[in-house]
Design an enzyme around this catalytic site. Structure first.
Site, mmCIF file in Angstrom:
data_model
loop_
_atom_site.group_PDB
_atom_site.id
_atom_site.type_symbol
_atom_site.label_atom_id
_atom_site.label_comp_id
_atom_site.label_asym_id
_atom_site.label_seq_id
_atom_site.Cartn_x
_atom_site.Cartn_y
_atom_site.Cartn_z
ATOM 1 N N ASP A 86 0.887 -1.243 -0.029
ATOM 2 C CA ASP A 86 0.020 -0.097 -0.138
ATOM 3 C C ASP A 86 0.835 1.353 -0.032
ATOM 4 O O ASP A 86 1.877 1.390 -0.589
ATOM 5 C CB ASP A 86 -1.092 -0.075 1.169
ATOM 6 C CG ASP A 86 -1.972 0.948 1.217
ATOM 7 O OD1 ASP A 86 -3.074 0.819 0.496
ATOM 8 O OD2 ASP A 86 -1.928 1.918 1.833
ATOM 9 N N HIS A 253 -6.791 -6.848 -0.798
ATOM 10 C CA HIS A 253 -6.059 -5.834 -0.629
ATOM 11 C C HIS A 253 -4.982 -6.331 0.590
ATOM 12 O O HIS A 253 -3.792 -6.074 0.504
ATOM 13 C CB HIS A 253 -6.576 -4.467 -0.367
ATOM 14 C CG HIS A 253 -5.733 -3.431 -0.345
ATOM 15 N ND1 HIS A 253 -4.683 -3.022 -1.118
ATOM 16 C CD2 HIS A 253 -5.183 -2.597 0.980
ATOM 17 C CE1 HIS A 253 -3.687 -1.872 -0.727
ATOM 18 N NE2 HIS A 253 -4.202 -1.717 0.407
#
Length: 274
Positions: A86, A253
């Site tokens: 991320d 994610h």
């Protein structure tokens, strides 16, 4: 001030977390890596126990990358492998562009390039990643909204970018994340991180469209994540990485939390092949 931990022996390996987590996210993976590497986990500026800059311009990926290069040099590591998830992955990508002599290899986890994401912001991407636009709103609007119930907002973020449930996250790690994101200074810094992405980092990346990362690179992404459903993730990196490999990992994610062993195995396979 950058908060960090060091463990293990071997070639240096820097692990960088993303939003809205801290360096604690790597804890389940570190034991399997320390047999082969000197592992450094660090909180990005503005996050966790690291210092909280007071201005948006101080939260750019360029400055985050400089922090980490300086940290590794202070620890005696002038060349090292870097892995990021991320926001940590965006920092690592910028690091590989700005400090190519320092980065032995680059691994990015579940991101597409910042410039690509912002330039090609479709309705689907905006809906899935609405937080990019919400957090980037002028101070103090998002800070005020989030501050009414930080746990509710940030836990929704953990669950909102592809397949995940709260049970996927270690309770002890969740407690550390909550402790960090309840701090108003951390909330402000995270908002500034997203403001900087649009106001500063986008320009940096547009200016570097003709440059490629030259070190060996690995793109890992969650096979059930929002980006994998909306985009061909490896294709978005094809013209940015000179030597690219890619693998999908089970999960969304936050696949490092959902599939730590598979993530660790993919990392070890890549790093030991170099």
């Amino acid at each position: 001030m950058i908060a960090y931990e060091v463990a293990g022996n071997g070639p240096p390996l820097l692990l960088l977390h993303g939003f809205p987590q801290t360096r604690a996210m790597w804890r389940p993976m570190v034991p399997a890596l320390t047999n082969r590497f000197t592992v450094v986990t660090a909180d990005l500026r503005g996050y966790g126990q690291s210092g909280k800059p007071a201005a948006t311009q101080d939260m750019s990926f360029r400055l985050m990358a400089q922090d980490m290069v300086a940290l590794m040099a202070a620890l005696g590591h002038h060349r090292f492998h870097v892995v990021g998830h991320d926001r940590g992955a965006r920092t690592a990508h910028r690091m590989a562009l700005d400090h190519p002599d320092a980065v032995l290899s680059l691994t990015v986890m579940d991101i597409v390039p910042t410039e690509h994401l912002l330039t090609h912001m479709s309705t689907g991407i905006a809906k899935a990643y609405y937080h990019w636009l919400f957090l980037a709103q002028p101070f103090p609007f998002p800070e005020t909204m989030i501050g009414h119930d930080p746990d509710a907002y940030f836990e929704r973020c953990l669950l909102g970018f592809g397949k995940a449930s709260l049970e996927d996250f270690d309770p002890d790690l969740l407690a550390e994340y909550r402790s960090a994101w309840r701090d108003p200074a951390c909330i402000r810094a995270m908002c500034d991180d997203y403001r900087a992405a649009i106001e500063i980092d986008w320009d940096h990346d547009r200016n570097d469209l003709s440059r490629k990362v030259t070190c060996p690179s690995l793109v890992l992404y969650g096979e059930d994540g929002a980006m994998a459903h909306l985009l061909d993730v490896p294709a978005t990196w094809q013209d940015r990485l000179s030597d690219m490999r890619h693998t999908a990992i089970e999960g969304g994610h936050f696949f490092p939390d959902q599939s730590p062993k598979a993530t660790t195995d993919a990392l070890i396979k890549f790093l030991t092949s170099l």
